[in-house]
Design a protein around this motif. Sequence first.
Motif, PDB file in Angstrom:
ATOM      1  N   GLU A  59       0.952  -1.179   0.192  1.00 23.63           N
ATOM      2  CA  GLU A  59      -0.032  -0.034   0.009  1.00 23.63           C
ATOM      3  C   GLU A  59       0.683   1.340   0.031  1.00 23.63           C
ATOM      4  O   GLU A  59       2.005   1.205   0.755  1.00 23.63           O
ATOM      5  CB  GLU A  59      -0.942   0.246   1.199  1.00 23.63           C
ATOM      6  N   ALA A  60       0.269   2.354  -0.682  1.00 21.09           N
ATOM      7  CA  ALA A  60       1.046   3.746  -0.641  1.00 21.09           C
ATOM      8  C   ALA A  60       1.594   3.881   0.562  1.00 21.09           C
ATOM      9  O   ALA A  60       2.697   4.563   1.053  1.00 21.09           O
ATOM     10  CB  ALA A  60       0.049   4.558  -1.588  1.00 21.09           C
ATOM     11  N   THR A  61       0.545   4.124   1.665  1.00 19.52           N
ATOM     12  CA  THR A  61       1.150   4.506   2.759  1.00 19.52           C
ATOM     13  C   THR A  61       2.230   3.947   3.669  1.00 19.52           C
ATOM     14  O   THR A  61       3.319   4.479   4.105  1.00 19.52           O
ATOM     15  CB  THR A  61      -0.150   4.620   3.861  1.00 19.52           C
ATOM     16  N   SER A  62       2.095   2.721   3.538  1.00 17.95           N
ATOM     17  CA  SER A  62       3.308   1.683   4.042  1.00 17.95           C
ATOM     18  C   SER A  62       4.715   2.024   3.406  1.00 17.95           C
ATOM     19  O   SER A  62       5.539   1.922   3.860  1.00 17.95           O
ATOM     20  CB  SER A  62       3.021   0.365   4.179  1.00 17.95           C
ATOM     21  N   LEU A  63       4.432   2.089   2.038  1.00 19.83           N
ATOM     22  CA  LEU A  63       5.564   2.158   1.140  1.00 19.83           C
ATOM     23  C   LEU A  63       6.277   3.764   1.351  1.00 19.83           C
ATOM     24  O   LEU A  63       7.372   4.015   1.764  1.00 19.83           O
ATOM     25  CB  LEU A  63       5.214   2.102  -0.398  1.00 19.83           C
ATOM     26  N   SER A  64       5.294   4.669   1.572  1.00 19.00           N
ATOM     27  CA  SER A  64       5.758   6.293   1.824  1.00 19.00           C
ATOM     28  C   SER A  64       6.647   6.211   3.240  1.00 19.00           C
ATOM     29  O   SER A  64       7.599   6.982   3.192  1.00 19.00           O
ATOM     30  CB  SER A  64       4.771   7.196   1.666  1.00 19.00           C
ATOM     31  N   ARG A  65       6.040   5.441   4.010  1.00 18.55           N
ATOM     32  CA  ARG A  65       6.793   5.546   5.365  1.00 18.55           C
ATOM     33  C   ARG A  65       8.247   4.776   5.369  1.00 18.55           C
ATOM     34  O   ARG A  65       9.235   5.281   5.784  1.00 18.55           O
ATOM     35  CB  ARG A  65       5.913   4.692   6.322  1.00 18.55           C
ATOM     36  N   ILE A  66       8.528   3.857   4.560  1.00 16.17           N
ATOM     37  CA  ILE A  66       9.660   2.994   4.330  1.00 16.17           C
ATOM     38  C   ILE A  66      10.406   3.915   3.625  1.00 16.17           C
ATOM     39  O   ILE A  66      11.611   4.246   3.945  1.00 16.17           O
ATOM     40  CB  ILE A  66       9.548   1.688   3.723  1.00 16.17           C
ATOM     41  N   LEU A  67       9.855   4.679   2.682  1.00 20.02           N
ATOM     42  CA  LEU A  67      10.760   5.460   1.705  1.00 20.02           C
ATOM     43  C   LEU A  67      11.344   6.556   2.398  1.00 20.02           C
ATOM     44  O   LEU A  67      12.571   6.888   2.398  1.00 20.02           O
ATOM     45  CB  LEU A  67      10.021   5.809   0.434  1.00 20.02           C
ATOM     46  N   LYS A  68      10.543   7.304   3.420  1.00 23.67           N
ATOM     47  CA  LYS A  68      11.006   8.339   4.123  1.00 23.67           C
ATOM     48  C   LYS A  68      11.873   8.037   5.126  1.00 23.67           C
ATOM     49  O   LYS A  68      13.129   8.535   5.124  1.00 23.67           O
ATOM     50  CB  LYS A  68       9.769   8.837   5.048  1.00 23.67           C
ATOM     51  N   ASN A  69      11.861   6.761   5.711  1.00 23.65           N
ATOM     52  CA  ASN A  69      12.925   6.152   6.736  1.00 23.65           C
ATOM     53  C   ASN A  69      14.194   5.956   5.843  1.00 23.65           C
ATOM     54  O   ASN A  69      15.240   6.175   6.247  1.00 23.65           O
ATOM     55  CB  ASN A  69      12.465   4.903   7.170  1.00 23.65           C
ATOM     56  N   MET A  70      14.099   5.374   4.582  1.00 21.50           N
ATOM     57  CA  MET A  70      15.110   4.982   3.675  1.00 21.50           C
ATOM     58  C   MET A  70      15.921   6.228   3.445  1.00 21.50           C
ATOM     59  O   MET A  70      17.415   6.290   3.504  1.00 21.50           O
ATOM     60  CB  MET A  70      14.878   4.433   2.515  1.00 21.50           C
ATOM     61  N   GLU A  71      15.257   7.496   3.088  1.00 20.77           N
ATOM     62  CA  GLU A  71      15.993   8.876   3.063  1.00 20.77           C
ATOM     63  C   GLU A  71      16.557   9.195   4.091  1.00 20.77           C
ATOM     64  O   GLU A  71      17.678   9.807   3.906  1.00 20.77           O
ATOM     65  CB  GLU A  71      14.859   9.674   2.313  1.00 20.77           C
ATOM     66  N   GLU A  72      15.918   9.124   5.029  1.00 17.86           N
ATOM     67  CA  GLU A  72      16.522   9.720   6.276  1.00 17.86           C
ATOM     68  C   GLU A  72      17.893   9.118   6.406  1.00 17.86           C
ATOM     69  O   GLU A  72      18.841   9.448   7.119  1.00 17.86           O
ATOM     70  CB  GLU A  72      15.674   9.441   7.663  1.00 17.86           C
ATOM     71  N   ARG A  73      18.085   7.627   6.311  1.00 21.63           N
ATOM     72  CA  ARG A  73      19.280   6.752   6.667  1.00 21.63           C
ATOM     73  C   ARG A  73      20.313   7.057   5.344  1.00 21.63           C
ATOM     74  O   ARG A  73      21.305   6.669   5.425  1.00 21.63           O
ATOM     75  CB  ARG A  73      18.846   5.457   6.687  1.00 21.63           C
ATOM     76  N   GLY A  74      19.825   7.757   4.275  1.00 20.23           N
ATOM     77  CA  GLY A  74      20.847   8.067   3.337  1.00 20.23           C
ATOM     78  C   GLY A  74      21.076   6.942   2.213  1.00 20.23           C
ATOM     79  O   GLY A  74      21.678   6.748   1.552  1.00 20.23           O
ATOM     80  N   TYR A  75      20.030   6.072   2.105  1.00 19.93           N
ATOM     81  CA  TYR A  75      20.093   4.747   1.147  1.00 19.93           C
ATOM     82  C   TYR A  75      19.331   5.107  -0.032  1.00 19.93           C
ATOM     83  O   TYR A  75      19.704   4.463  -1.030  1.00 19.93           O
ATOM     84  CB  TYR A  75      19.026   3.642   1.907  1.00 19.93           C
ATOM     85  N   ILE A  76      18.536   6.200  -0.139  1.00 15.43           N
ATOM     86  CA  ILE A  76      17.739   6.553  -1.321  1.00 15.43           C
ATOM     87  C   ILE A  76      17.710   7.968  -1.562  1.00 15.43           C
ATOM     88  O   ILE A  76      18.063   8.917  -0.627  1.00 15.43           O
ATOM     89  CB  ILE A  76      16.267   6.049  -1.548  1.00 15.43           C
ATOM     90  N   GLU A  77      17.679   8.485  -2.844  1.00 19.33           N
ATOM     91  CA  GLU A  77      17.406  10.123  -2.983  1.00 19.33           C
ATOM     92  C   GLU A  77      16.236   9.994  -4.114  1.00 19.33           C
ATOM     93  O   GLU A  77      16.123   9.045  -5.027  1.00 19.33           O
ATOM     94  CB  GLU A  77      18.717  10.652  -3.466  1.00 19.33           C
ATOM     95  N   ARG A  78      15.459  10.999  -4.101  1.00 19.58           N
ATOM     96  CA  ARG A  78      14.367  11.143  -4.925  1.00 19.58           C
ATOM     97  C   ARG A  78      14.900  12.279  -6.045  1.00 19.58           C
ATOM     98  O   ARG A  78      15.447  13.281  -5.710  1.00 19.58           O
ATOM     99  CB  ARG A  78      13.121  11.764  -4.091  1.00 19.58           C
ATOM    100  N   LYS A  79      14.599  11.898  -7.203  1.00 25.01           N
ATOM    101  CA  LYS A  79      14.766  12.740  -8.500  1.00 25.01           C
ATOM    102  C   LYS A  79      13.632  13.298  -9.308  1.00 25.01           C
ATOM    103  O   LYS A  79      13.098  11.821  -9.508  1.00 25.01           O
ATOM    104  CB  LYS A  79      16.068  12.250  -9.215  1.00 25.01           C
TER     105      LYS A  79
END
Length: 149
Positions: A59-79
């Motif tokens: 689900e989008a809400t679960s995924l957005s929470r994971i992506l936010k966590n990953m971004e905070e940890r420095g694993y991903i960036e959004r472009k």
Amino acid sequence: MKDMTIDHALRATWQAVIKMYNEEAKNYGLTMALGFTLLSIDPKKGTPSTALGPKMGMEATSLSRILKNMEERGYIERKPNPKDGRGVLIHLTGLGLQKRKDSKDVVLRFNDVVKEQLSEDDLHGFFKTMETINKLILDKKIYIKTTTN
């Protein structure tokens, strides 16, 4: 064994796999959900954020929470997505690529160990069974609605 239902065997085994992966993921500062997400992102081209949820069955809400966590940890960036001005591509950072490699190694180790314990016929039968179950579900042949007057 004869009293065990197919869904119980699937659920119990999947729960054991989740627990095993989460225990191993801790050694890398990850969770199974983070590792699965890392493996779902194209390491070269990135992945549109809108494609990630359906790809992972999440689900989008679960995924957005994971992506936010990953971004905070420095694993991903959004472009920005160059093919869709409104869209966003999720790219792995250098650290994200390393964590992806760690996740992939853990999954491959699991596969190797299980394959060592099974014959080719057993493994083929397992995948054939999973394919049949998925097809029955996809074709909606499990619970067929009947009309009554």
